[in-house]
Structures are given as C-alpha cells and as structure tokens.
Design a protein around this motif. Structure first.
Motif, PDB file in Angstrom:
ATOM      1  N   UNK A   1     -32.939 133.424 -58.305  1.00 39.76           N
ATOM      2  CA  UNK A   1     -34.295 133.191 -57.971  1.00 39.76           C
ATOM      3  C   UNK A   1     -34.794 132.172 -57.125  1.00 39.76           C
ATOM      4  N   UNK A   2     -34.044 131.105 -56.787  1.00 38.40           N
ATOM      5  CA  UNK A   2     -34.112 130.094 -55.757  1.00 38.40           C
ATOM      6  C   UNK A   2     -33.173 130.104 -54.646  1.00 38.40           C
ATOM      7  N   UNK A   3     -33.600 130.118 -53.423  1.00 41.47           N
ATOM      8  CA  UNK A   3     -32.762 129.691 -52.526  1.00 41.47           C
ATOM      9  C   UNK A   3     -33.074 128.272 -51.947  1.00 41.47           C
ATOM     10  N   UNK A   4     -32.068 127.583 -52.039  1.00 43.32           N
ATOM     11  CA  UNK A   4     -32.151 126.200 -52.081  1.00 43.32           C
ATOM     12  C   UNK A   4     -31.186 125.656 -50.487  1.00 43.32           C
ATOM     13  N   UNK A   5     -31.939 124.511 -49.911  1.00 45.84           N
ATOM     14  CA  UNK A   5     -31.135 124.190 -48.751  1.00 45.84           C
ATOM     15  C   UNK A   5     -30.823 122.683 -49.144  1.00 45.84           C
ATOM     16  N   UNK A   6     -29.720 122.396 -48.863  1.00 43.74           N
ATOM     17  CA  UNK A   6     -29.038 121.048 -49.194  1.00 43.74           C
ATOM     18  C   UNK A   6     -28.716 120.437 -47.773  1.00 43.74           C
ATOM     19  N   UNK A   7     -29.005 119.159 -47.389  1.00 46.79           N
ATOM     20  CA  UNK A   7     -28.824 118.638 -46.397  1.00 46.79           C
ATOM     21  C   UNK A   7     -28.140 117.335 -46.730  1.00 46.79           C
ATOM     22  N   UNK A   8     -27.293 116.667 -45.807  1.00 49.16           N
ATOM     23  CA  UNK A   8     -26.780 115.404 -46.110  1.00 49.16           C
ATOM     24  C   UNK A   8     -26.354 114.709 -44.586  1.00 49.16           C
ATOM     25  N   UNK A   9     -26.516 113.502 -44.672  1.00 41.86           N
ATOM     26  CA  UNK A   9     -25.976 112.626 -43.688  1.00 41.86           C
ATOM     27  C   UNK A   9     -24.682 111.971 -44.118  1.00 41.86           C
ATOM     28  N   UNK A  10     -23.547 111.822 -43.122  1.00 39.37           N
ATOM     29  CA  UNK A  10     -22.417 111.168 -43.540  1.00 39.37           C
ATOM     30  C   UNK A  10     -21.833 110.388 -42.447  1.00 39.37           C
TER      31      UNK A  10
END
Length: 85
Positions: A50-59
């Motif tokens: 049902x949900x399309x999520x976007x994950x972002x990260x700085x490293x």
C-alpha cells in the motif's frame, strides 16, 4: 526493522537486503536517515504494497554500502571455458 509513524503505528518493514547498512547508518547518527511516503496505493492493492516509501541517508566517506559478505560474489573467478560457453 519496522517502519513506524511517530505515534507508533506500524506502516511497513525495511527490506532485508538493506537492513544491515541501514542499521550501521542509524547507529552512527540516526538523524541522518530519513523515510517519507512517496505514494499511497489505493484499494484493492494488498496491504503490504500500500505504501511506497523513500529512504534517504547521508553517510561519512568511510561508509561503503553493500560491502558486507552478503554482497560479495559467490564465485570469485569464473574459468574462461565456462564464461565463453
């Protein structure tokens, strides 16, 4: 890894193949990992989709994603006779 809202509703899971890297980033600095909803799929879409999520990260420079043993080739060298067939 569960993905929950700020008021503790479970909305999904982090895919198994990236969970180790996400934990490494989150343990180093949780403020640098962000997840937000890209799209809500309508009914009759199954709940798990049902949900399309976007994950972002700085490293940091020393972080290498997909570098643990799970992502290494199963066979390091393929003999030429097999590669050309």
């Amino acid at each position: 890894m569960l993905l929950c809202t700020e008021d503790h509703y479970i909305v999904g899971y982090c895919p198994r193949y990236i969970v180790d890297d996400v934990f490494k980033l989150k343990n180093k600095n949780p403020e640098l990992v962000k997840v937000h909803v890209e799209r809500v799929n309508p009914v009759p879409t199954p709940l798990q989709l049902r949900l399309l999520c976007n994950m972002t990260a700085e490293w940091h420079e020393d972080f290498r994603p997909f570098s643990s043993w799970e992502y290494q080739p199963l066979v390091a060298d393929i003999p030429v006779t097999y590669a050309s067939s």
